[in-house]
Design a protein around this motif. Structure first.
Motif, short mmCIF file in Angstrom:
data_model
loop_
_atom_site.label_atom_id
_atom_site.label_comp_id
_atom_site.label_asym_id
_atom_site.label_seq_id
_atom_site.Cartn_x
_atom_site.Cartn_y
_atom_site.Cartn_z
N GLU A 1 0.84 -1.26 0.05
CA GLU A 1 0.06 -0.09 0.12
C GLU A 1 1.09 1.21 0.06
OE1 GLU A 1 -4.00 -1.84 2.61
OE2 GLU A 1 -2.18 -0.85 3.80
N PHE A 2 1.99 1.09 0.89
CA PHE A 2 3.01 2.41 0.79
C PHE A 2 3.61 2.68 -0.60
CE2 PHE A 2 7.09 4.19 1.38
CZ PHE A 2 6.78 5.35 2.36
N ALA A 3 3.79 1.51 -1.35
CA ALA A 3 4.45 1.84 -2.67
C ALA A 3 3.29 2.34 -3.49
CB ALA A 3 4.88 0.54 -3.11
N LEU A 4 2.09 1.87 -3.57
CA LEU A 4 1.08 2.26 -4.39
C LEU A 4 0.55 3.85 -4.03
CD1 LEU A 4 -1.36 -0.90 -4.56
CD2 LEU A 4 0.13 0.24 -6.24
N LEU A 5 0.70 4.18 -2.58
CA LEU A 5 0.36 5.51 -2.28
C LEU A 5 1.42 6.45 -2.88
CD1 LEU A 5 -0.86 4.69 1.33
CD2 LEU A 5 -2.08 5.74 -0.49
N ALA A 6 2.65 5.95 -2.69
CA ALA A 6 3.73 6.79 -3.44
C ALA A 6 3.62 6.93 -4.85
CB ALA A 6 5.15 6.15 -3.12
N LEU A 7 2.93 6.12 -5.49
CA LEU A 7 2.87 6.29 -7.11
C LEU A 7 1.69 7.12 -7.34
CD1 LEU A 7 3.91 5.18 -9.61
CD2 LEU A 7 2.35 3.18 -9.65
N PHE A 8 0.58 6.88 -6.47
CA PHE A 8 -0.47 7.88 -6.57
C PHE A 8 -0.23 9.33 -6.25
CE2 PHE A 8 -4.99 8.75 -4.29
CZ PHE A 8 -5.22 9.27 -5.29
N GLY A 9 0.62 9.48 -5.13
CA GLY A 9 1.06 10.91 -4.82
C GLY A 9 1.72 11.39 -5.79
N THR A 10 2.96 10.72 -6.54
CA THR A 10 3.84 11.57 -7.46
C THR A 10 3.10 11.58 -8.78
OG1 THR A 10 4.56 9.26 -7.52
CG2 THR A 10 5.80 10.65 -6.32
N THR A 11 2.61 10.31 -9.29
CA THR A 11 2.09 10.41 -10.65
C THR A 11 0.65 11.18 -10.80
OG1 THR A 11 0.93 8.17 -10.41
CG2 THR A 11 3.34 8.48 -11.25
N GLN A 12 -0.08 10.79 -9.93
CA GLN A 12 -1.52 11.38 -10.15
C GLN A 12 -1.51 12.77 -9.57
OE1 GLN A 12 -4.11 12.29 -7.77
NE2 GLN A 12 -5.66 12.84 -9.15
N PHE A 13 -1.14 13.01 -8.38
CA PHE A 13 -1.46 14.49 -7.72
C PHE A 13 -0.22 15.35 -8.00
CE2 PHE A 13 -1.18 16.97 -3.78
CZ PHE A 13 -2.36 18.11 -3.99
N GLY A 14 0.89 14.89 -7.73
CA GLY A 14 2.21 15.76 -7.90
C GLY A 14 2.42 15.99 -9.18
N LEU A 15 2.51 15.06 -10.16
CA LEU A 15 2.60 15.49 -11.67
C LEU A 15 1.47 16.41 -12.14
CD1 LEU A 15 4.35 15.04 -13.87
CD2 LEU A 15 3.21 12.79 -14.43
N GLY A 16 0.21 15.89 -11.84
CA GLY A 16 -0.66 16.86 -12.09
C GLY A 16 -0.60 18.17 -11.86
N MET A 17 -0.43 18.65 -10.54
CA MET A 17 -0.36 19.59 -10.13
C MET A 17 0.82 20.64 -10.70
SD MET A 17 -2.80 20.58 -8.14
CE MET A 17 -2.57 21.98 -7.23
N LEU A 18 1.83 19.83 -10.72
CA LEU A 18 3.15 20.18 -11.50
C LEU A 18 3.05 20.72 -12.80
CD1 LEU A 18 6.34 20.59 -11.29
CD2 LEU A 18 6.46 18.28 -12.22
N LEU A 19 2.26 19.83 -13.67
CA LEU A 19 2.10 20.36 -14.98
C LEU A 19 1.03 21.27 -15.35
CD1 LEU A 19 1.78 16.59 -16.61
CD2 LEU A 19 3.70 18.43 -16.94
#
Length: 300
Positions: free
Chosen positions: A219-237
């Protein structure tokens, strides 16, 4: 250098060829990144507050890493450069996230989504009232068509039965419009630090309700992927791309999230979207393409 090369070097590119094209592609990419939220939400079986905590923390860390890499030793200067507009963006983004979660609890996903589709109109109104920026008529017409497409997808219009939740969704929509107008207005200053602050603020806000230590390794690995690719990358772009195009157009492009969201769930879990979802999503995409075609013909 040949005559042709010299001419090509001397002639400046049109706004659409450079800044506008970058802005459109970047905001569209952010919408696609955001559209994976449903996929991750189905994949990760933790409570919503724990999910939001790790999502905000990992998203903020990704954006912070990008800022540090870009600033090259001037990270604190980049943070200070955002000034009051940046603090406004950070505050609006943090409050908008809280309103979004609360609205989903007090209303329906359909109502919240339809209300969020009105963001281009709020962005156009705010830009005109505050800065006398006249929106493109085609962008407003396309936004109206996209709103109709969203209504078709969900088969509804906002209901009076969920007045409080819908009011929160409306506040979230207005705040997102303010964010895009502010980023566009102060496009000479990077608002990435502001977006980074808002991500950490969201994580801090839900921390008392979350159980961050209770997740498994998977779950930690999936949450890291969720936070970086969906939220972090989305907000960054989104923060990068919104600097180069008008706020109403950026808001319109964000609607690309809606037809893509069920697509990922269909591919991953085999849940075929309903006919209305396909029809409404087609209308949304057609509206966006109509606006971009008109802007390209007009040169920006």
């Amino acid at each position: 250098m040949t005559t042709t090369d010299a001419t090509a070097t001397a002639m400046p590119a049109t706004p659409w060829d450079n800044a506008a094209a970058v802005g459109v592609l970047t905001v569209a990419a952010s919408a696609i990144a955001f559209s994976t939220a449903g996929f991750f939400a189905r994949l990760i079986e933790v409570d919503v507050w724990t999910m939001l905590f790790w999502r905000g923390l990992f998203g903020g860390l990704l954006i912070l890493a990008y800022i540090v890499a870009q600033a090259r030793g001037r990270t604190w200067a980049a943070l200070a450069a955002i000034g009051r507009p940046g603090l406004l963006v950070a505050a609006c983004a943090a409050v908008a996230t809280v309103c979004f979660i609360a609205s989903l609890r007090a209303s329906t996903v359909a109502d919240v989504t339809v209300l969020y589709a009105t963001a281009p109109f709020f962005a156009a109104a705010i830009a005109w009232v505050c800065f006398r920026e006249v929106p493109h008529r085609m962008t407003l017409a396309a936004s109206l068509l996209a709103l109709a497409g969203v209504a078709i997808m969900f088969g509804t219009v906002p209901s009076a039965r969920h007045a409080f939740g819908n009011a929160l969704a409306l506040v979230m929509t207005v705040l997102m419009a303010v964010i895009m107008v502010t980023i566009r207005r102060h496009r000479h200053v990077s608002m990435l630090p502001a977006v980074c602050l808002s991500a950490f603020a969201c994580a801090a806000a839900v921390w008392p309700l979350a159980q961050p230590a209770g997740v498994t390794g998977t779950e930690f690995a999936l949450l890291a992927l969720f936070g970086t690719t969906q939220f972090g990358l989305g907000m960054l772009l989104l923060a990068i791309g919104s600097r180069y195009i008008s706020a109403p157009r950026a808001s319109l492009l964000c609607n690309l999230e809606l037809p893509f969201a069920p697509l990922w769930v269909w591919i991953a879990f085999g849940e075929a979207p309903a006919a209305a979802t396909w029809a409404g999503g087609t209308v949304v995409c057609a509206a966006i393409l109509m606006d971009l075609a008109a802007a390209r013909r007009a040169g920006g």
